[in-house]
Design a protein around this motif. Structure first.
Motif, PDB file in Angstrom:
ATOM      1  N   PHE A 247       0.832  -1.197   0.000  1.00 39.39           N
ATOM      2  CA  PHE A 247       0.000   0.000   0.000  1.00 39.39           C
ATOM      3  C   PHE A 247       0.869   1.250   0.000  1.00 39.39           C
ATOM      4  CE2 PHE A 247      -2.795  -2.871   2.789  1.00 39.39           C
ATOM      5  CZ  PHE A 247      -3.509  -3.359   1.696  1.00 39.39           C
ATOM      6  N   GLU A 248       0.351   2.290  -0.619  1.00 39.14           N
ATOM      7  CA  GLU A 248       1.018   3.585  -0.541  1.00 39.14           C
ATOM      8  C   GLU A 248       0.958   4.047   0.924  1.00 39.14           C
ATOM      9  OE1 GLU A 248       0.277   7.923  -2.518  1.00 39.14           O
ATOM     10  OE2 GLU A 248      -0.373   6.167  -3.670  1.00 39.14           O
ATOM     11  N   LEU A 249       1.892   4.887   1.358  1.00 39.27           N
ATOM     12  CA  LEU A 249       1.870   5.373   2.744  1.00 39.27           C
ATOM     13  C   LEU A 249       1.416   6.834   2.780  1.00 39.27           C
ATOM     14  CD1 LEU A 249       5.132   3.868   4.317  1.00 39.27           C
ATOM     15  CD2 LEU A 249       2.779   3.040   4.505  1.00 39.27           C
ATOM     16  N   SER A 250       0.756   7.194   3.878  1.00 38.33           N
ATOM     17  CA  SER A 250       0.300   8.580   4.058  1.00 38.33           C
ATOM     18  C   SER A 250       1.522   9.500   4.157  1.00 38.33           C
ATOM     19  CB  SER A 250      -0.544   8.689   5.331  1.00 38.33           C
ATOM     20  OG  SER A 250       0.208   8.278   6.465  1.00 38.33           O
ATOM     21  N   VAL A 251       1.326  10.777   3.850  1.00 42.64           N
ATOM     22  CA  VAL A 251       2.474  11.690   3.859  1.00 42.64           C
ATOM     23  C   VAL A 251       3.008  11.937   5.275  1.00 42.64           C
ATOM     24  CG1 VAL A 251       1.892  12.863   1.703  1.00 42.64           C
ATOM     25  CG2 VAL A 251       0.998  13.763   3.840  1.00 42.64           C
ATOM     26  N   THR A 252       2.146  11.750   6.279  1.00 36.50           N
ATOM     27  CA  THR A 252       2.587  11.852   7.668  1.00 36.50           C
ATOM     28  C   THR A 252       1.622  11.039   8.539  1.00 36.50           C
ATOM     29  OG1 THR A 252       3.101  13.397   9.470  1.00 36.50           O
ATOM     30  CG2 THR A 252       1.354  14.055   7.981  1.00 36.50           C
ATOM     31  N   ASP A 253       1.831  11.025   9.860  1.00 34.25           N
ATOM     32  CA  ASP A 253       1.013  10.149  10.714  1.00 34.25           C
ATOM     33  C   ASP A 253      -0.310  10.809  11.138  1.00 34.25           C
ATOM     34  OD1 ASP A 253       1.680  12.006  12.626  1.00 34.25           O
ATOM     35  OD2 ASP A 253       2.931  10.667  13.833  1.00 34.25           O
ATOM     36  N   ASN A 254      -1.115  10.066  11.897  1.00 38.36           N
ATOM     37  CA  ASN A 254      -2.441  10.557  12.286  1.00 38.36           C
ATOM     38  C   ASN A 254      -2.392  11.807  13.166  1.00 38.36           C
ATOM     39  OD1 ASN A 254      -1.437   8.781  14.482  1.00 38.36           O
ATOM     40  ND2 ASN A 254      -3.421   9.148  15.429  1.00 38.36           N
ATOM     41  N   ASP A 255      -1.317  11.963  13.947  1.00 42.02           N
ATOM     42  CA  ASP A 255      -1.232  13.115  14.845  1.00 42.02           C
ATOM     43  C   ASP A 255      -0.895  14.411  14.110  1.00 42.02           C
ATOM     44  OD1 ASP A 255      -2.069  13.019  17.412  1.00 42.02           O
ATOM     45  OD2 ASP A 255      -0.122  12.577  18.313  1.00 42.02           O
ATOM     46  N   ASN A 256      -0.525  14.285  12.830  1.00 39.77           N
ATOM     47  CA  ASN A 256      -0.166  15.461  12.033  1.00 39.77           C
ATOM     48  C   ASN A 256      -1.024  15.584  10.779  1.00 39.77           C
ATOM     49  OD1 ASN A 256       2.321  16.668  13.416  1.00 39.77           O
ATOM     50  ND2 ASN A 256       2.802  14.491  13.372  1.00 39.77           N
ATOM     51  N   ASP A 257      -2.315  15.270  10.927  1.00 41.11           N
ATOM     52  CA  ASP A 257      -3.282  15.396   9.808  1.00 41.11           C
ATOM     53  C   ASP A 257      -2.891  14.575   8.583  1.00 41.11           C
ATOM     54  OD1 ASP A 257      -4.459  17.449  11.431  1.00 41.11           O
ATOM     55  OD2 ASP A 257      -3.101  18.916  10.557  1.00 41.11           O
ATOM     56  N   GLY A 258      -2.343  13.375   8.815  1.00 37.93           N
ATOM     57  CA  GLY A 258      -1.863  12.547   7.705  1.00 37.93           C
ATOM     58  C   GLY A 258      -2.885  12.288   6.607  1.00 37.93           C
ATOM     59  N   VAL A 259      -4.125  11.982   7.006  1.00 33.37           N
ATOM     60  CA  VAL A 259      -5.167  11.687   6.002  1.00 33.37           C
ATOM     61  C   VAL A 259      -5.469  12.932   5.177  1.00 33.37           C
ATOM     62  CG1 VAL A 259      -7.623  11.119   5.698  1.00 33.37           C
ATOM     63  CG2 VAL A 259      -6.227   9.783   7.293  1.00 33.37           C
ATOM     64  N   LEU A 260      -5.736  14.027   5.856  1.00 34.05           N
ATOM     65  CA  LEU A 260      -6.144  15.255   5.161  1.00 34.05           C
ATOM     66  C   LEU A 260      -5.040  15.790   4.242  1.00 34.05           C
ATOM     67  CD1 LEU A 260      -7.984  16.902   8.186  1.00 34.05           C
ATOM     68  CD2 LEU A 260      -9.030  15.812   6.191  1.00 34.05           C
ATOM     69  N   LYS A 261      -3.798  15.748   4.739  1.00 37.66           N
ATOM     70  CA  LYS A 261      -2.681  16.251   3.915  1.00 37.66           C
ATOM     71  C   LYS A 261      -2.451  15.364   2.688  1.00 37.66           C
ATOM     72  CE  LYS A 261      -0.272  18.760   7.577  1.00 37.66           C
ATOM     73  NZ  LYS A 261       0.691  18.653   8.690  1.00 37.66           N
ATOM     74  N   THR A 262      -2.633  14.050   2.859  1.00 37.31           N
ATOM     75  CA  THR A 262      -2.460  13.135   1.714  1.00 37.31           C
ATOM     76  C   THR A 262      -3.553  13.380   0.680  1.00 37.31           C
ATOM     77  OG1 THR A 262      -1.527  11.473   3.225  1.00 37.31           O
ATOM     78  CG2 THR A 262      -2.182  10.712   1.039  1.00 37.31           C
ATOM     79  N   ILE A 263      -4.791  13.567   1.153  1.00 39.51           N
ATOM     80  CA  ILE A 263      -5.914  13.832   0.226  1.00 39.51           C
ATOM     81  C   ILE A 263      -5.661  15.125  -0.547  1.00 39.51           C
ATOM     82  CG2 ILE A 263      -8.367  14.419   0.030  1.00 39.51           C
ATOM     83  CD1 ILE A 263      -8.852  12.651   2.532  1.00 39.51           C
ATOM     84  N   LEU A 264      -5.248  16.172   0.140  1.00 42.53           N
ATOM     85  CA  LEU A 264      -5.032  17.454  -0.533  1.00 42.53           C
ATOM     86  C   LEU A 264      -3.927  17.353  -1.588  1.00 42.53           C
ATOM     87  CD1 LEU A 264      -5.528  19.933   2.452  1.00 42.53           C
ATOM     88  CD2 LEU A 264      -6.993  19.666   0.433  1.00 42.53           C
ATOM     89  N   GLU A 265      -2.930  16.516  -1.291  1.00 41.50           N
ATOM     90  CA  GLU A 265      -1.870  16.290  -2.292  1.00 41.50           C
ATOM     91  C   GLU A 265      -2.448  15.622  -3.530  1.00 41.50           C
ATOM     92  OE1 GLU A 265       1.848  14.052  -1.436  1.00 41.50           O
ATOM     93  OE2 GLU A 265       2.359  15.783  -0.205  1.00 41.50           O
ATOM     94  N   LYS A 266      -3.364  14.654  -3.297  1.00 44.01           N
ATOM     95  CA  LYS A 266      -3.932  13.884  -4.412  1.00 44.01           C
ATOM     96  C   LYS A 266      -4.957  14.700  -5.206  1.00 44.01           C
ATOM     97  CE  LYS A 266      -1.888   9.976  -3.502  1.00 44.01           C
ATOM     98  NZ  LYS A 266      -0.858   9.456  -4.390  1.00 44.01           N
ATOM     99  N   LEU A 267      -5.744  15.515  -4.509  1.00 35.87           N
ATOM    100  CA  LEU A 267      -6.776  16.284  -5.211  1.00 35.87           C
ATOM    101  C   LEU A 267      -6.163  17.477  -5.957  1.00 35.87           C
ATOM    102  CD1 LEU A 267      -9.751  16.431  -2.628  1.00 35.87           C
ATOM    103  CD2 LEU A 267      -9.446  14.862  -4.522  1.00 35.87           C
TER     104      LEU A 267
END
Length: 267
Positions: A247-267
């Motif tokens: 699997f691809e990895l998130s740009v950072t961990d959950n404590d540093n908005d990893g999901v949101l930052k990864t989504i914004l990179e992709k969108l």
């Protein structure tokens, strides 16, 4: 490839360790996603009421998979549930007695709008936590007092979870699906219940292909969902087991908005 649906686990994935998230950044993600016709799905082991509390400022802006896939809420309505077979609660309760010295508190039986609990090791602090965690918690002495379909059975057995899981699986076989979200927490659900089947139900309903779905997770209860979607992302703070998959990895961990930052990179 366009992204039409983004699904995310909550604990240790979307939520920070203190159970909060960056609401400003989430609104930015939702606005961008909705602008291109996409939707966001919360996919969690938590129950419906708990999710609604977390997302009280985002009413009507997300879809929901609750109780690890046992319930699907689409546009605010409960549209699908999967219950465990009737004899399962009694078998699990019986087996829990064998592990009673290691159990945290007891066994919880989660229905659609309330949860029943049999306390095996009284602990006021944990009971208070359970009352906050489970919607309308009803304390009972026996599974005979349960009078409605049960969607999920939960218990916490630190360091003995895998042993318990093997044993319950040997007793009930394909009548159940048993999973752990880590930290000793065990969830037992209908064998057709996992986040992937619930997500696939949503995708079919909304006529979205799995290749157009992105998903985020950190634990083994996210594995089926990550394998189902076209664009799976494991958190950098994931269970070691998830790193064995490609699997691809998130740009950072959950404590540093990893999901949101990864989504914004992709969108």
């Amino acid at each position: 490839m366009s992204i039409k649906l983004i699904a995310s686990d909550l604990d240790a994935t979307f939520l920070k360790n203190d159970k909060t998230f960056n609401e400003v950044l989430f609104q930015e993600v939702l606005d961008k996603l909705h602008a291109q016709g996409g939707q966001f799905v919360v996919a969690t082991g938590n129950h419906v009421q708990k999710v609604r509390e977390y997302f009280k400022n985002f009413d009507g802006q997300y879809q929901m998979i609750a109780n690890n896939g046992a319930e699907v809420i689409l546009n605010g309505e409960l549209t699908h549930v999967w219950a465990v077979p009737e004899n399962v609660p009694a078998v699990v309760d019986q087996l829990a007695n064998k592990y009673v010295n290691h159990l945290q508190l007891g066994v919880s039986f989660v229905a659609a709008h309330k949860a029943f609990a049999i306390i095996k090791r009284p602990n006021d602090e944990q009971l208070e936590f359970s009352k906050k965690y489970f919607e309308n918690l009803v304390l009972i002495d026996s599974v005979d007092e349960i009078n409605e379909p049960i969607l999920k059975i939960s218990l916490v057995l630190p360091s003995l979870e895998y042993e318990f899981m093997r044993e319950v699986k040997a007793m009930l076989g394909n009548k159940i699906h048993v999973t752990t979200s880590g930290y000793g927490a065990i969830d037992i659900v209908n064998p057709n219940v996992n986040k992937a089947n619930a997500l696939s139900y949503i995708a079919d309903t909304l006529q979205i292909a799995s290749s157009e779905i992105m998903a985020f997770g950190d634990g083994l209860n996210d594995l089926e969902m990550l394998e189902y979607v076209g664009q799976p992302v494991a958190m950098t703070n994931s269970d070691e087991e998830l790193f064995k998959h490609d699997f691809e990895l998130s740009v950072t961990d959950n404590d540093n908005d990893g999901v949101l930052k990864t989504i914004l990179e992709k969108l």
